[in-house]
Design a protein around this motif. Structure first.
Motif, short mmCIF file in Angstrom:
data_model
loop_
_atom_site.label_atom_id
_atom_site.label_comp_id
_atom_site.label_asym_id
_atom_site.label_seq_id
_atom_site.Cartn_x
_atom_site.Cartn_y
_atom_site.Cartn_z
N PRO A 297 2.19 -1.87 2.35
CA PRO A 297 1.19 -1.82 1.46
C PRO A 297 0.54 -3.40 1.75
O PRO A 297 1.30 -4.23 1.92
CB PRO A 297 2.00 -2.04 0.00
CG PRO A 297 3.39 -2.26 0.40
CD PRO A 297 3.46 -1.68 1.92
N ASP A 298 -0.96 -3.31 1.25
CA ASP A 298 -1.67 -4.64 1.32
C ASP A 298 -2.38 -4.66 -0.04
O ASP A 298 -2.87 -3.94 -0.51
CB ASP A 298 -2.52 -4.62 2.59
CG ASP A 298 -1.89 -4.28 3.75
OD1 ASP A 298 -1.45 -5.30 4.19
OD2 ASP A 298 -1.95 -3.24 4.51
N LEU A 299 -2.45 -5.84 -0.31
CA LEU A 299 -3.28 -6.37 -1.41
C LEU A 299 -4.41 -7.20 -0.78
O LEU A 299 -4.15 -8.26 -0.32
CB LEU A 299 -2.60 -7.20 -2.41
CG LEU A 299 -3.26 -7.81 -3.91
CD1 LEU A 299 -3.94 -6.81 -4.38
CD2 LEU A 299 -2.19 -8.27 -4.71
N VAL A 300 -5.76 -6.85 -1.09
CA VAL A 300 -6.77 -7.77 -0.54
C VAL A 300 -7.50 -8.24 -1.55
O VAL A 300 -7.99 -7.28 -2.34
CB VAL A 300 -7.73 -6.88 0.61
CG1 VAL A 300 -8.89 -7.50 1.21
CG2 VAL A 300 -6.78 -5.99 1.47
N ARG A 301 -7.90 -9.65 -1.56
CA ARG A 301 -8.71 -10.13 -2.47
C ARG A 301 -9.67 -11.18 -1.52
O ARG A 301 -9.52 -11.88 -0.93
CB ARG A 301 -7.82 -11.18 -3.32
CG ARG A 301 -6.48 -10.32 -3.74
CD ARG A 301 -6.02 -11.14 -4.87
NE ARG A 301 -6.89 -11.12 -6.19
CZ ARG A 301 -6.48 -11.67 -7.24
NH1 ARG A 301 -5.57 -12.56 -7.35
NH2 ARG A 301 -7.53 -11.50 -8.43
#
Length: 593
Positions: free
Chosen positions: A97-101
């Motif tokens: 899982p990746d959280l991109v901001r």
């Protein structure tokens, strides 16, 4: 302090994050919906984990919105120095899982600060953080997370957190990517944040374009369908009731439950919404999850399961978390999994009947399993149970439960009548159907008040009685149905919305305190009004409900009409399923396809 409606949702169909209007990610469980949270500020404080990106000195964002027909969130900050937009997404994962901001300058020159505090295991574990190859690597026990920025910006450690500060001008971009993986495995391949953004927008819009509904309030319907998709655990097709735990049904109260699991009773309503809106593949995946979950001894049928069909969901309290606005205890797991709720047998039978009528590809042994369920119900239906509201005040003969037993028998009889090749006890099931119907009408109906009641011998009402005409137990024009609708609306109404049952019936649920009005029940009221010919009242109520969604179109489980705020776990699948089904019922003649 945030309210529940201050949050927006992003996710990758295996887990989800909640982001507040202050730019802080305050809830995220990794790697699954029901895993331990690495950001738990939602139920505690900053020291329990969060990740805030915002202009220096700014408090709340100027505005925010999802990009049309996507789960990509844009948060705009206007300052005296300039304007920036923070774009948040969780791309469809490959391995991890990746959280991109992504921070992008729109006007002027703005100084932006990022403060990341990772706290594994629901905010209780502070990881060890080191530098490696331009990344910040956080490790604690089984968890590992990697943070990087493109381009690299000034980053330092302070107060057990990782901080970055930088300036962006018009047209400039800085992207952050946070990637989780098991600490014993090597770092997964890096994702390109900008490619991920393009693909996410394209993929979500292609999915939304499949929606066949083209009537009034289509944006709200599509937003609800996207939310249901976001609450789907893609590897199995299971749909969680909500991505959160312990958001209170009463401010400061104890009615705080874990909803990160899949409830069987949601199955028929979910299938109906997905199939009617044109999402046959998702409906099939949900049907298949249902079949795997319920396989086994029918006496062991549970009301809920884990996202992969897990049966053990032990309920624990987390004393180190102060709770949302002090609402304690914070619970994980759900002891209601051990309850007897006879209505789920009716929901399973109804779901499989709907799947059969809708042309979902047949699966081997489905009918054989259904006949075993019916054999169990033949005697089990006489037992009292805890009912669909999962009361903790003792078992009763709940009318809704008995009605759903009737539904099970009715769907079994119809299957045999429509499919002569099926084998089953047609006469026995007809007798069961007639016996249950007769008993409910005798013991669950109050002729003096012309209304069905919550349980046998009770004078209390229950909003679930509104489903009687919907499931076909009685026709909509039956005086007992219209009498029940009027009684429920009068006695359970508050501010034009509905409670589940009367507040002085707390001996039934065995819990102290109050709760808000229940949004799914109010959608049921709109459906019942429509079925009984009060279309204008139904539409007015539906539009009132639409107005309760927050600024990005999300609904919680309940609403407090006195304080004007959302309550309960958020966003709530049951509420969004209600929105879709009611829109289809009210405006179905304007549906395309």
């Amino acid at each position: 302090m945030h309210r529940i409606e201050d949050y927006a949702l992003i996710g990758d169909e295996q887990t989800a994050a909640l982001i507040g209007t202050d730019g802080s990610v305050d809830w995220l469980c990794l790697p699954r919906f029901d895993s331990g949270a690495c950001f738990a500020r939602l139920l505690g404080d900053e020291n329990n984990g969060h990740w805030r990106i915002a202009p220096v000195g700014a408090d709340r964002c100027t505005r925010r919105a999802y990009r049309p027909d996507t789960l990509v969130l844009d948060t705009v900050w206007e300052t005296d120095e300039g304007t920036v937009v923070v774009t948040d997404l969780m791309p469809q994962r490959d391995r991890a899982p990746d959280l991109v901001r992504i921070v992008r300058g729109l006007r002027g020159e703005v100084t932006v600060h990022s403060a990341l505090r990772l706290r594994f295991d629901y905010g209780s574990v502070v990881p060890w953080v080191r530098r490696e190859d331009g990344h910040r690597v956080a490790v604690a026990g089984p968890d590992s997370a990697w943070l990087r920025s493109e381009p690299e910006v000034h980053t330092w450690g302070e107060d057990l957190g990782t901080h970055s500060q930088f300036t962006v001008r018009e047209g400039e971009r800085v992207a952050f990517v946070l990637t989780w993986h098991p600490s014993h495995e090597p770092r997964p391949p890096l994702v390109d944040p900008y490619t991920s953004l393009r693909h996410s927008v394209t993929d979500w819009r292609a999915w939304a374009a499949r929606c066949r509904y083209d009537g009034p309030h289509r944006d709200a319907v599509v937003r609800s369908l996207i939310t249901l998709k976001a609450l789907t655990y893609a590897p199995t097709g299971g749909i969680v009731a909500a991505p959160t735990t312990s958001l209170p049904e009463e401010p400061g109260g104890v009615r705080n439950w874990d909803y990160r699991f899949c409830w069987l009773r949601d199955s028929t309503l979910t299938l109906n919404a997905l199939l009617a809106a044109g999402y046959k593949e998702e409906a099939g995946a949900w049907r298949d999850w249902l079949l795997r979950a319920v396989a086994g001894d029918p006496a062991d049928l549970q009301i809920m399961y884990g996202v992969a069909g897990e049966r053990r969901l032990p309920e624990l309290e987390l004393p180190w978390l102060a709770g949302f606005e002090g609402a304690r205890p914070v619970r994980v797991g759900n002891d209601a999994v051990n309850q007897l709720q006879l209505d789920v047998y009716g929901e399973v039978m109804d779901s499989l009947a709907l799947a059969r009528r809708s042309g979902l590809p047949p699966k081997p042994d489905i009918w054989a399993m259904q006949t075993v369920l019916m054999d169990f119900l033949r005697t089990a239906w006489r037992q009292p149970d805890e009912g669909l509201w999962e009361v903790r005040g003792g078992r009763r003969h709940f009318v809704h439960s008995k009605v759903m037993v009737w539904v099970a028998a009715d769907r079994a009889v119809r299957a045999l009548e429509e499919h002569p090749e099926f084998e089953g006890d047609l006469e026995g099931w007809r007798q069961l159907r007639d016996e249950v119907h007769r008993e409910v009408c005798e013991k669950g109906y109050d002729p003096e008040r012309n209304t069905f009641t919550q349980s046998y011998g009770s004078r209390e009402l229950d909003a679930a009685l509104l489903l009687i005409p919907r499931v076909g137990f009685l026709p909509p024009d039956d005086p007992r149905v219209t009498g029940t609708i009027d009684a429920v609306r009068k006695e359970l109404g508050q501010g034009g919305l509905l409670r589940r049952y009367t507040s002085h019936a707390r001996t039934v649920d065995g819990l102290p305190g109050e709760e808000g009005t229940f949004l799914a029940c109010t959608f049921w009221l709109a459906d019942a009004l429509h079925l009984t010919g009060r279309a204008e009242e139904a539409r007015e109520l539906f539009e009132r409900l639409l107005g309760l969604a927050n600024d990005v179109g999300l609904l919680a489980e309940e609403y407090d009409p006195v304080q004007g705020r959302l309550l309960g776990n958020f966003p709530q699948a049951f509420s969004h399923i209600g929105l879709v089904n009611t829109a289809l019922a009210l405006f179905g003649d304007q549906q395309a396809g």
